[in-house]
Design an enzyme around this catalytic site. Sequence first.
Site, PDB file in Angstrom:
ATOM      1  N   ARG A   4      18.994  25.711  42.792  1.00 50.54           N
ATOM      2  CA  ARG A   4      19.857  25.171  43.841  1.00 50.54           C
ATOM      3  C   ARG A   4      19.180  24.330  44.322  1.00 50.54           C
ATOM      4  NH1 ARG A   4      21.307  23.406  49.129  1.00 50.54           N
ATOM      5  NH2 ARG A   4      21.395  25.205  49.368  1.00 50.54           N
ATOM      6  N   ASP A   5      18.971  25.406  45.791  1.00 51.32           N
ATOM      7  CA  ASP A   5      17.924  24.570  47.124  1.00 51.32           C
ATOM      8  C   ASP A   5      17.100  24.603  46.390  1.00 51.32           C
ATOM      9  OD1 ASP A   5      17.345  24.589  49.580  1.00 51.32           O
ATOM     10  OD2 ASP A   5      17.860  26.841  49.556  1.00 51.32           O
ATOM     11  N   HIS A  18      18.734  33.897  55.113  1.00 52.32           N
ATOM     12  CA  HIS A  18      18.455  32.939  54.515  1.00 52.32           C
ATOM     13  C   HIS A  18      16.795  32.481  55.023  1.00 52.32           C
ATOM     14  CE1 HIS A  18      18.608  29.799  51.832  1.00 52.32           C
ATOM     15  NE2 HIS A  18      17.753  29.448  52.710  1.00 52.32           N
ATOM     16  N   HIS A  39      13.076  31.149  56.060  1.00 55.34           N
ATOM     17  CA  HIS A  39      12.064  30.487  55.169  1.00 55.34           C
ATOM     18  C   HIS A  39      10.734  30.770  56.369  1.00 55.34           C
ATOM     19  CE1 HIS A  39      14.693  25.860  54.114  1.00 55.34           C
ATOM     20  NE2 HIS A  39      15.268  26.888  53.385  1.00 55.34           N
ATOM     21  N   CYS A  52      13.816  22.917  52.973  1.00 52.27           N
ATOM     22  CA  CYS A  52      15.428  21.469  53.009  1.00 52.27           C
ATOM     23  C   CYS A  52      14.628  19.971  53.867  1.00 52.27           C
ATOM     24  CB  CYS A  52      15.755  22.164  55.220  1.00 52.27           C
ATOM     25  SG  CYS A  52      16.404  21.109  55.100  1.00 52.27           S
ATOM     26  N   ASN A 104      11.505  27.876  51.188  1.00 52.58           N
ATOM     27  CA  ASN A 104      12.523  29.565  51.196  1.00 52.58           C
ATOM     28  C   ASN A 104      11.328  30.325  50.883  1.00 52.58           C
ATOM     29  OD1 ASN A 104      14.952  28.908  50.560  1.00 52.58           O
ATOM     30  ND2 ASN A 104      14.126  27.545  48.899  1.00 52.58           N
TER      31      ASN A 104
END
Lengths: 304, 304
Positions: free
Chosen positions: B16-17, B207, B209, B240, B249
């Site tokens: 997803r991300d 989460h 990065h 993002c 990520n």
Amino acid sequence: MTDLPDRISLREVGPRDGLQNEEPVPTEAKVELIDALSHTGVGRIEAVSFVHPKAIPQMADADEVWSRVRRAGDVRYSALVPNLRGAERALDAGFTELEVVVSASDTHNRKNVNRSTEESLDDIAKIIDLAHGRGATCQVIVSTAWGCPYEGDVPVERVVGAASRAVRDGADSASFGDTTGMATPPRVTRLVGEFRMANPDTSLNLHFHNTRGTGLANVLAALQLGVADFDASVGGLGGCPYAPGATGNIASEELVHMVEDMGVATGVDLEALIDVAARAETMVGHTLPSQVLRAGPRSRTISP
Amino acid sequence: MTDLPDRISLREVGPRDGLQNEEPVPTEAKVELIDALSHTGVGRIEAVSFVHPKAIPQMADADEVWSRVRRAGDVRYSALVPNLRGAERALDAGFTELEVVVSASDTHNRKNVNRSTEESLDDIAKIIDLAHGRGATCQVIVSTAWGCPYEGDVPVERVVGAASRAVRDGADSASFGDTTGMATPPRVTRLVGEFRMANPDTSLNLHFHNTRGTGLANVLAALQLGVADFDASVGGLGGCPYAPGATGNIASEELVHMVEDMGVATGVDLEALIDVAARAETMVGHTLPSQVLRAGPRSRTISP
């Protein structure tokens, strides 16, 4: 996180360890890089190595580079030397801080210099004596300190043993190099602890690679033990030519950026250092791994 | 380092991300990625998001992807939803774990969804009710939790305030997202501490990065506080799209590699995960940032 050191000393290794592992750049570029770094607030610069030109053509012009550098009064410059001949060249050139390397892994040491670890330590004892005889200091760097690409894990006792032998032979300080990025935080904690038990009075530098992404996590673990002396390379220049898979040194900008935000002073002007990293990138002609060079410091905002 | 958790739960967010922030890949590739991840030992996978196809074309086929996935019995799958409509789609598709996002930074939230943080929290309260009414859980993810690319620092009180409001409104767990990699270890320590003081019974995911290289150092700081729930993305897929300069990520392989070597179990088969990362790299057609994908685990030696 209250036991962190107030301040660390950063040794900038881009001009030597960095450029030695890139395609050769002109003498002028090397001089420019060292001169630029000398005005970033970095307190120490590993400037050149006096190795045989056939072995490492990137450093063939070490004498000329060093003679042309405009040395800053508040910066300490060091040179890496592979043997007695190199040490003599470095001392003749006026260096007062030498570094010698030995691999804790016998296989790795033999691949590099065709000698056992013990044989290299015998040579190092002579280099230390020579340096001291001429008023210089000598640091022993133990590479593959957290693992060898050929042998895998290297026993901590062996790593500490190699460093301790050099300390007994007079080495003024020690450094552990994570040659192929095999260190993780608990391994840092263990090795630093064992070294200090054996050598409570010896200054310790740590040299991490980011080959597996753990570079700054290892720095954090070391800071929590009060270690206050780290190597890093501007832009993340370089790596180890003898270590397949190695992706190079932690970037100086990333180190400075993280520790300064933790309240640990480095004396470095981060924006100035990022400018030098950008010049280093142009110099070598390819993208460097530094993330802070790419993204800028966390304080650099953009307009909505 | 004796207070580390014995085990962490890794939520794999690559499908997803990760893919949401790459050029669109075919439905088949998405299904293949999720199915492959389902057999690596990863316990949770963020599979899709139910966003408007015009806003995020990469996720236009969320329903089809999900219908074709061969769900593994020992894996929990979740979906990100941007609003009530998306939540209905996710619930209709059979998801029992939803995630909603709100930015702690008003400027960032307005840039993303044209509402204030408070307005988004009002919406989130309704989504939580809807999810609960249909037997699903809902996690609130607070983004820009360690800084906003537009506003810079975001006050910790504001970040904890947003999370706490959603928890009061029924959120089953919370997550803090370091949207543009502005977190550093002491900031992690502070935010986790403040959140726990305000919400001692609420499960917390982090989460990170790696935009400025601090990803795994932040994980280390969180582990030392006993945090045992992290997001990561296979190969380091994604980033993002709303965050200029974001580099994405932390890579799942790097996270697993480091923490397993620290004695913290993940349940993940690292070699299997590296194989999936290599497939993900082929899928998106460019080099992914994962260092462990490149170098292999530290245990992977070569012949001298």
